[in-house]
Scaffold this motif. Structure first.
Motif, mmCIF file in Angstrom:
data_model
loop_
_atom_site.group_PDB
_atom_site.id
_atom_site.type_symbol
_atom_site.label_atom_id
_atom_site.label_comp_id
_atom_site.label_asym_id
_atom_site.label_seq_id
_atom_site.Cartn_x
_atom_site.Cartn_y
_atom_site.Cartn_z
ATOM 1 N N THR A 1 36.549 30.931 -6.224
ATOM 2 C CA THR A 1 36.783 29.331 -6.176
ATOM 3 C C THR A 1 35.962 29.107 -7.563
ATOM 4 N N HIS B 1 29.394 23.492 -4.872
ATOM 5 C CA HIS B 1 30.216 23.889 -3.779
ATOM 6 C C HIS B 1 29.398 23.871 -2.436
ATOM 7 N N ALA C 1 31.517 27.738 0.531
ATOM 8 C CA ALA C 1 32.941 27.147 0.510
ATOM 9 C C ALA C 1 33.385 28.382 -0.355
ATOM 10 N N PRO C 2 35.038 28.394 -0.019
ATOM 11 C CA PRO C 2 35.627 27.315 0.473
ATOM 12 C C PRO C 2 36.021 27.666 2.128
ATOM 13 N N GLY D 1 33.728 22.856 3.926
ATOM 14 C CA GLY D 1 33.950 21.926 2.809
ATOM 15 C C GLY D 1 33.394 20.844 3.246
ATOM 16 N N ALA E 1 38.329 21.335 2.188
ATOM 17 C CA ALA E 1 37.901 22.369 1.349
ATOM 18 C C ALA E 1 38.579 22.343 0.122
ATOM 19 N N ARG F 1 39.896 25.314 -2.723
ATOM 20 C CA ARG F 1 39.859 26.590 -3.132
ATOM 21 C C ARG F 1 40.000 26.654 -4.598
#
Length: 592
Positions: free
Chosen positions: A28, A426, A461-462, A465, A486, A488
């Protein structure tokens, strides 16, 4: 760029499970650094949005269960750009500062067993719009809006908070973050409505944000009908700041929040308003030299305690910097790892005030998820667990600036191209454990030094989220599943809805088409029939307002919360702005 609104579902492989968490996180990060979001448009969620007072009937495809009938309220920003002001076109610079707009999706169970959906919306801040149109600038203190640097010192000081809102009008404040029903103790202008079921129906509907003001709206038309400050609940709740995400006791409906009074020493007052009497009690007053004023968006409630965290988002100059810079983001001091997060455990049953304090590493969070307890019958101690979506820095706040979301002038690639900042932005679903000794035992009162809050779970993450939700039947109870939006690596905002299993760490994703950006997924539990035993925790549906960024239209999505497969949708002929939070109120109360 693709043009079809029926684009194929996202194909990037996310393996899921604990063994792939680090790899999926790294993928990600690399996707955001590489600009994989170029094919995922979000502009329609911020531009050219309309107010539709309605109601208008939406076209339903598939099916929405009739047991999910009721009113789904949503609130958030709805206006960002105002043309033809004396200073040209006014542009909002941060997602959180768009002018408020509330929405109502009325899910109606037909006699034929088919649900239909009606939609209406109402803007909430006409007076702010008029002031911008007249003067070319915002008249209010904002969250992250960059303002005119030429405002003088006197103007800054005088604009801290503008006094009693009743002298300002009902649409002079941008209150647009969370929807609450039946807030006790607040003076109401709502029409009387008949009760239904053992819980009763909605009597009052309120909007909140991260200050001490709440706005009342008509539950049907969404028209603003009143405003009130927390001081109406108790004379000591006179500070300007508070928390958008108040907590409710799931058993009796009591209302919990805090009030922050600024000054030489910041004073936090944790309070409870009784749902049965409307009386407000101060549960704890927290004021110390090492407890700084901070931006706080949520907190925690367990069966026995309020768990209150002061994170590292300290406000400069003991709060005075807010009127100086006229927004919260620039008033927050630079991130410093030495500024530990401080946790206060407040007794809410026996009037003992703060019973324990803890520290955790510097960090930040927008959203608490849930809190529950485990009781040791042998020795009388309690372990309290708090689940939260947290971040190791505060950089995520800047990721929601509109230039970053909308890919303006290279801002997006500049922001996400910094790998260190990228990694810090994230989400981490984190569980912390707080050991509370038995009353009267050694270490069982607030006079003891702070201990460390143990981190017992982290899912990156992902696999988790933002805007987390759970089955509301599990509030203050041990829960297994968390639902969240989330990223991605496809979108500058969110690109899917994920179901996270906290026991197995497995994940399930809604496999949405490219360019379809989801909002908060609100869990609606299936109603149990009279002859059924307890239902599974994930027996219900998720309701999410989704933007088709390619077709520039939105729809209300209904997912099976067990399988994350689509059951149906109610389609709009227009885009609905990206909102924050919502509330589903069932048409009939549960039968058990």
């Amino acid at each position: 760029m693709a043009t079809s609104t029926e684009s194929p579902s996202v194909q990037r492989q996310v393996l899921g499970g604990v063994k792939s968490e680090d790899a999926d996180f790294d993928n990600t990060v690399r996707a955001m650094m590489g600009g994989d979001f170029d094919e995922w448009p979000n502009e329609a969620g911020f531009e050219g949005l309309d107010e539709i007072r309605g109601p208008v009937e939406l076209s339903v495809k598939g099916s929405i269960p009739t047991w999910a009938a009721g009113a789904l309220y949503r609130t958030g920003p709805g206006q960002y750009t105002i043309k033809d002001t004396p200073k040209g076109t006014f542009r909002t610079t941060h997602w959180f500062d768009g002018l408020g707009q509330s929405h109502r999706f009325n899910i109606i169970a037909g006699t034929d067993g088919i649900a239909k959906v009606e939609y209406s919306s109402r803007r909430q801040s006409q007076a702010i719009y008029d002031a911008i149109k007249r003067d070319g600038k915002r008249p209010d203190v904002c969250f992250g809006q960059r303002t005119d640097p030429c405002i003088g010192i006197f103007g800054k000081i005088m604009s801290v908070w503008r006094g009693d809102p009743k002298n300002q009008g009902l649409e002079s404040d941008n209150v647009n973050v969370v929807v609450h029903a039946n807030v006790p103790g607040m003076p109401s202008n709502a029409r009387a409505t008949p009760e239904s079921g053992h819980r009763g129906g909605i009597k009052t509907t309120w909007l909140s944000t991260d200050n001490a003001l709440m706005k009342e709206i008509d539950q049907y038309t969404l028209e603003p009908i009143g405003v009130a400050r927390q001081q109406k609940l108790h004379p000591l709740l006179k500070g300007p700041l508070s928390c958008a995400h108040a907590q409710r006791d799931p058993e009796n409906g009591d209302f919990f929040n805090f009030n922050l009074e600024l000054g030489y020493r910041a004073t936090y007052r944790i309070f409870r308003t009784s749902a049965s009497t409307g009386k407000t009690d101060i549960l704890a007053t927290i004021a110390a030299a090492d407890v700084k004023p901070a931006y706080i968006h949520s907190f925690f409630l367990s069966p026995s305690f309020v768990i209150f965290c002061v994170p590292s988002t300290h406000i400069g100059m003991m709060g005075i910097k807010i009127p100086w810079v006229r927004n919260m983001v620039d008033a927050i001091e630079p991130f410093d790892e030495s500024k530990l997060s401080k946790w206060f455990v407040v007794d809410r049953l026996s009037n003992r005030g703060v019973v324990a304090t803890f520290d955790s590493p510097a960090g930040f969070f927008f959203h608490s998820i849930n809190s529950f307890e485990e009781f040791n019958e042998a020795i009388g101690d309690i372990d309290v667990y708090c689940d939260v979506i947290e971040y190791p820095t505060m950089d995520v706040i800047r990721s929601f600036e509109l230039d970053v979301i909308l890919q303006n002038d290279g801002a997006t690639k500049s922001f996400w191209g910094n790998e260190e900042r990228n990694r810090g932005c994230h989400a981490r679903l984190t569980r912390r454990k707080f050991h509370i000794p038995k009353l009267g035992s050694r270490g069982g009162n607030e006079s003891n030094p702070s201990r460390t809050a143990d981190k017992v779970l982290e899912i990156k993450a992902p696999h988790a989220g933002e805007l987390p939700t759970i089955n509301p039947a599990y509030v203050t109870k041990k829960h297994r599943y968390v639902y969240s939006v989330a990223n991605r690596g496809y979108s500058t905002l969110f690109d899917s809805i994920v179901k996270t299993d906290l026991e197995t760490r497995a994940t399930l994703y809604w496999e949405n088409p490219t360019g379809h950006t989801p909002g908060e997924a609100i869990f609606v539990p299936r109603q149990k029939s009279r002859d059924e035993q307890d239902l599974d925790e994930d027996d219900g549906v998720l309701l999410s307002v989704v933007l088709d960024g390619l077709g520039k239209k939105s729809y209300l999505l209904c997912l099976d919360a067990r399988t994350m497969k689509e059951l149906g949708r109610a389609e709009c002929d227009f885009a609905v702005g990206f909102g924050f939070h919502g509330l589903h109120w069932p048409a009939t109360s549960p039968t058990s």
